[in-house]
Scaffold this active site. Structure first.
Site, mmCIF file in Angstrom:
data_model
loop_
_atom_site.group_PDB
_atom_site.id
_atom_site.type_symbol
_atom_site.label_atom_id
_atom_site.label_comp_id
_atom_site.label_asym_id
_atom_site.label_seq_id
_atom_site.Cartn_x
_atom_site.Cartn_y
_atom_site.Cartn_z
ATOM 1 N N ARG A 65 0.864 -1.182 0.000
ATOM 2 C CA ARG A 65 0.000 0.000 0.000
ATOM 3 C C ARG A 65 0.896 1.224 0.000
ATOM 4 N NH1 ARG A 65 -5.367 -0.885 1.448
ATOM 5 N NH2 ARG A 65 -5.661 1.166 0.536
ATOM 6 N N ASP A 226 -13.813 2.404 7.842
ATOM 7 C CA ASP A 226 -14.412 2.046 6.554
ATOM 8 C C ASP A 226 -15.052 0.671 6.681
ATOM 9 O OD1 ASP A 226 -15.198 2.279 3.947
ATOM 10 O OD2 ASP A 226 -13.190 2.263 3.075
ATOM 11 N N ASN A 231 -14.870 -4.217 2.073
ATOM 12 C CA ASN A 231 -13.516 -4.246 2.617
ATOM 13 C C ASN A 231 -13.249 -5.520 3.405
ATOM 14 O OD1 ASN A 231 -12.615 -1.808 1.577
ATOM 15 N ND2 ASN A 231 -13.405 -0.626 3.301
ATOM 16 N N ASP A 244 -8.383 -2.231 4.477
ATOM 17 C CA ASP A 244 -8.577 -0.785 4.372
ATOM 18 C C ASP A 244 -8.851 -0.121 5.716
ATOM 19 O OD1 ASP A 244 -8.098 -1.049 1.732
ATOM 20 O OD2 ASP A 244 -10.105 -0.559 1.035
ATOM 21 N N GLU A 246 -7.377 2.923 6.564
ATOM 22 C CA GLU A 246 -6.858 4.286 6.511
ATOM 23 C C GLU A 246 -7.794 5.313 7.133
ATOM 24 O OE1 GLU A 246 -6.060 4.653 2.429
ATOM 25 O OE2 GLU A 246 -8.147 4.501 1.816
#
Length: 353
Positions: A65, A226, A231, A244, A246
């Site tokens: 990533r 999220d 995801n 995910d 972030e």
């Protein structure tokens, strides 16, 4: 919806050679890095790369990533990859959440031109965003009981994360917690993303939320951020990977629950607008909250507030994504800035009550 969005401006061959040189220096022994590839849906924020590392007869399938390049018109103003790396590790070790194993973090932008981290690659099925899982595919075709099992298991991930014994030191990497701090961060993000061309619909949503602020936002937990089925990697309808991180933060439990409920509503509304049935009984608020209560003993509160907050947050992100498409010539700029919000009719209905 099915058109490919441009998410990167980087050359994969160059990245492969630089990745190989970095790994050789990091591991201290010769390695072979396969050709790099991007997933068919490469997300809309960080850049994701797939590759295999061959070392002494082993072949490890990996995912990198990377923070996006500035010329790619990033979705978010900053990308704290160290925080993502640490939160994934903590979620796996302390909450038993099947986040991918974290392998290496590189804060120095020199090796690849940007900070990055590497994690294991997991196998399974992910409900797609394009075309959305509500249009076609294995989840839509599944029996209602299988879909309900997947829903309950996904709520279980959120419950396990919220119930885990994290310390203040664990969560310090995410900064200040609480609903007010979370909202302040969203306002700052909105100003960064849309300050040059304000979006009246989103500003009305901010005003509505301030007018309906909860008397007691509830206890803070580690929020995945999220939290949605797109995801999650599933194997036979069972979660085997949680991706995910972030948008992870410290805030009320309802942030994740409302996001999960609203994101399905977003896809369901798009599907119904196309004259298709979708999955109208999936991720129902009452069912989600009841399962969460069974697992944690906590009764979710103020869900209308948090679902509208989820719609606002998603609106800020999606409007930024459409601005990227405009920048790259993939669509024209609308005359009405409210049309940058893909779920404009839904948010307008929510504001009307």
């Amino acid at each position: 919806m099915a058109e490919e969005m441009r998410t990167s401006t980087r050359d994969l061959d160059e990245l492969r050679h630089r990745m190989g040189a970095w790994l050789r220096g990091r591991i201290g022994t010769p390695v072979v890095v396969s050709e790099l590839s991007r997933p068919s849906s490469n997300g809309m924020s960080s850049e994701t790369l797939f590759f295999t590392v061959s070392l002494q007869g082993r072949h490890d399938r990996c995912v990198a990533r990377l923070a996006p390049a500035a010329e790619a018109v990033p979705v978010f103003p900053s990308y704290d990859l160290r925080a993502q790396f640490e939160v994934m590790r903590l979620a796996r070790e302390k909450a038993g959440v099947p986040a991918p194993r974290t392998l290496w973090f590189e804060p120095d932008p020199a090796p690849l031109g940007t900070p990055f981290f590497v994690m294991e690659r997991l196998d399974g099925q992910v409900p797609p965003d394009v075309l959305p899982y509500t249009f076609e595919g294995w989840l839509l075709d599944a029996a209602p009981g299988r879909r309900r099992a997947l829903q309950d298991a996904t709520v279980g991930i959120v419950a396990a994360l919220h119930e885990a014994p994290f310390t203040a030191g664990d969560l310090g990497v995410l900064g200040r917690g609480g609903l007010r701090a979370h909202m302040d961060a969203q306002r700052a993000y909105y100003t960064w993303a849309h300050g040059e061309r304000p979006i009246p619909l989103l500003e009305r949503a901010f005003d509505w939320l301030e007018a309906h602020w909860p008397d007691d936002p509830g206890p803070d937990v580690l929020s995945w951020g999220d939290a949605r089925i797109g995801n999650v990697v599933y194997d036979d309808f069972t979660p085997v990977g949680v991706l995910d991180w972030e948008m992870a933060a410290v805030g009320p439990r309802e942030l994740d629950l409302a996001w999960m409920i609203f994101l399905h509503r977003f896809f369901q509304d798009l599907t119904e607008a196309m004259g298709l049935p979708g999955i109208p009984d999936f991720m129902d608020r009452d069912a989600v909250c009841q399962k969460y209560r069974e697992l944690t003993g906590y009764i979710p509160k103020n869900m209308e507030f948090y679902e509208l907050y989820a719609a606002l947050r998603h609106g800020i992100i999606m409007a930024r994504v459409w601005q990227r498409r405009i920048h790259f010539g993939e669509q024209p700029s609308p005359d009405d800035p409210d049309d940058l919000v893909l779920h404009r009719p839904t948010l307008e209905r929510m504001l009307r009550g």
